[in-house]
Design a protein around this motif. Structure first.
Motif, PDB file in Angstrom:
ATOM      1  N   LEU A 130      20.059  10.904 -14.984  1.00 23.89           N
ATOM      2  CA  LEU A 130      20.012  12.011 -15.725  1.00 23.89           C
ATOM      3  C   LEU A 130      19.477  12.361 -16.448  1.00 23.89           C
ATOM      4  CD1 LEU A 130      22.002  15.124 -13.286  1.00 23.89           C
ATOM      5  CD2 LEU A 130      19.815  13.921 -12.446  1.00 23.89           C
ATOM      6  N   GLY A 131      20.474  11.649 -17.092  1.00 24.56           N
ATOM      7  CA  GLY A 131      20.339  11.929 -19.289  1.00 24.56           C
ATOM      8  C   GLY A 131      19.229  10.778 -19.702  1.00 24.56           C
ATOM      9  N   TRP A 210      17.694  20.276  -6.028  1.00 25.52           N
ATOM     10  CA  TRP A 210      18.038  21.258  -7.000  1.00 25.52           C
ATOM     11  C   TRP A 210      18.994  21.069  -8.251  1.00 25.52           C
ATOM     12  CZ3 TRP A 210      14.439  24.913  -7.974  1.00 25.52           C
ATOM     13  CH2 TRP A 210      13.969  25.555  -6.209  1.00 25.52           C
ATOM     14  N   GLY A 211      19.299  19.558  -7.753  1.00 28.74           N
ATOM     15  CA  GLY A 211      20.156  19.007  -8.840  1.00 28.74           C
ATOM     16  C   GLY A 211      19.762  18.533  -9.665  1.00 28.74           C
ATOM     17  N   TYR A 212      18.555  17.824  -9.499  1.00 33.78           N
ATOM     18  CA  TYR A 212      17.580  17.057  -9.981  1.00 33.78           C
ATOM     19  C   TYR A 212      16.537  18.453 -10.905  1.00 33.78           C
ATOM     20  CZ  TYR A 212      13.847  14.090 -11.888  1.00 33.78           C
ATOM     21  OH  TYR A 212      13.215  13.672 -13.194  1.00 33.78           O
ATOM     22  N   ALA A 213      16.387  19.845 -10.738  1.00 35.69           N
ATOM     23  CA  ALA A 213      15.300  20.467 -10.861  1.00 35.69           C
ATOM     24  C   ALA A 213      15.165  20.469 -12.299  1.00 35.69           C
ATOM     25  CB  ALA A 213      15.281  22.080  -9.978  1.00 35.69           C
ATOM     26  N   TRP A 214      16.587  20.353 -13.137  1.00 33.47           N
ATOM     27  CA  TRP A 214      16.400  21.518 -14.705  1.00 33.47           C
ATOM     28  C   TRP A 214      16.162  20.615 -15.182  1.00 33.47           C
ATOM     29  CZ3 TRP A 214      19.231  18.172 -18.199  1.00 33.47           C
ATOM     30  CH2 TRP A 214      19.501  17.512 -17.628  1.00 33.47           C
ATOM     31  N   VAL A 215      16.077  18.837 -15.147  1.00 34.48           N
ATOM     32  CA  VAL A 215      15.613  17.778 -15.898  1.00 34.48           C
ATOM     33  C   VAL A 215      14.140  18.402 -16.005  1.00 34.48           C
ATOM     34  CG1 VAL A 215      15.017  15.044 -16.097  1.00 34.48           C
ATOM     35  CG2 VAL A 215      16.978  16.314 -15.200  1.00 34.48           C
TER      36      VAL A 215
END
Length: 237
Positions: A130-131, A210-215
């Motif tokens: 994610l980073g 949704w765990g990735y959606a913020w990226v």
């Protein structure tokens, strides 16, 4: 046509053509199945060209919250109009994704892999970190927005003649920086279709990640902010 309507229409058209080419390449039992990365990047570039050209004279053809934010930060767009533009872009992206689903319903039903189905609607990383994914989206969007700010500099918005250079810019970014994350470079382009994926009655669709959606939301907004600051430092005004 009001600027809100133009942003809605332009973004919907962008997603119909952009997500549409992904559906044609990725889904089972289409004539374009297996067309590959070049087909997708060329399709997205063409989608940007058509969408920008269609509404440039009415709204300036932002079609992207990152572009709207950058123009506001550079003092070239009214802050009071930012929320309505972003809402129009998000709604247009949702509707565009829904239209793609209607056009490809049988192909969605014929596609067994949930990740492939979700990939028509929204982006996903090739390697999940994610980073690093956030950094890639920020860098790609910074490059994109810097280009847009220069292209739009004379008029403080995109005109019809700017459609081609912006499309070529999207093509170049897709081919060069699109590999790690699928180059969302547009929060509405990812979030609107992801919401559609979550809501629509897709057969065996799996989760919407949704765990990735913020990226693809935070990365482009940070990249756009960096581009606006860098553009101001380099060119002033």
């Amino acid at each position: 046509m009001s600027p809100f309507s133009a942003e809605f229409l332009g973004t919907a058209l962008l997603i119909v053509l952009g997500d549409g080419v992904v559906a044609n390449v990725a889904l089972a039992r289409t004539h374009g199945h297996g067309g590959g990365l070049m087909a997708i990047t060329a399709g997205w570039a063409a989608a940007v060209f058509v969408a920008v050209y269609a509404v440039a004279s009415t709204s300036g053809a932002h079609l992207n919250p990152a572009v709207t934010l950058a123009l506001a930060l550079r003092g070239k767009f009214l802050w009071q109009d930012v929320p309505s533009y972003m809402c129009a872009q998000l709604l247009g992206a949702f509707v565009g994704a829904t239209i793609v689903w209607l056009a490809y319903r049988r192909q969605f039903d014929a596609t067994a892999d949930p990740a492939t189905v979700r990939g028509v609607f929204c982006t996903a990383p090739a390697i999940r970190d994610l980073g690093s994914n956030f950094l890639t989206e920020a860098i790609a969007t910074c490059v994109f927005v810097l280009g847009v700010l220069q292209i739009a500099a004379p008029t403080h918005g995109l005109g019809a003649l700017d459609a081609l250079p912006v499309a070529l810019l999207v093509l170049a970014i897709g081919l060069s920086l699109g590999g790690p994350t699928g180059y969302a470079i547009n929060p509405a382009r990812d979030l609107g279709p992801r919401l559609a994926h979550a809501i629509l009655p897709l057969r065996g669709k799996g989760d919407s990640d949704w765990g990735y959606a913020w990226v693809p939301i935070a990365g482009p907004l940070v990249g756009a902010t960096a581009a606006a600051l860098l553009h101001g430092a380099l060119f002033g005004g």
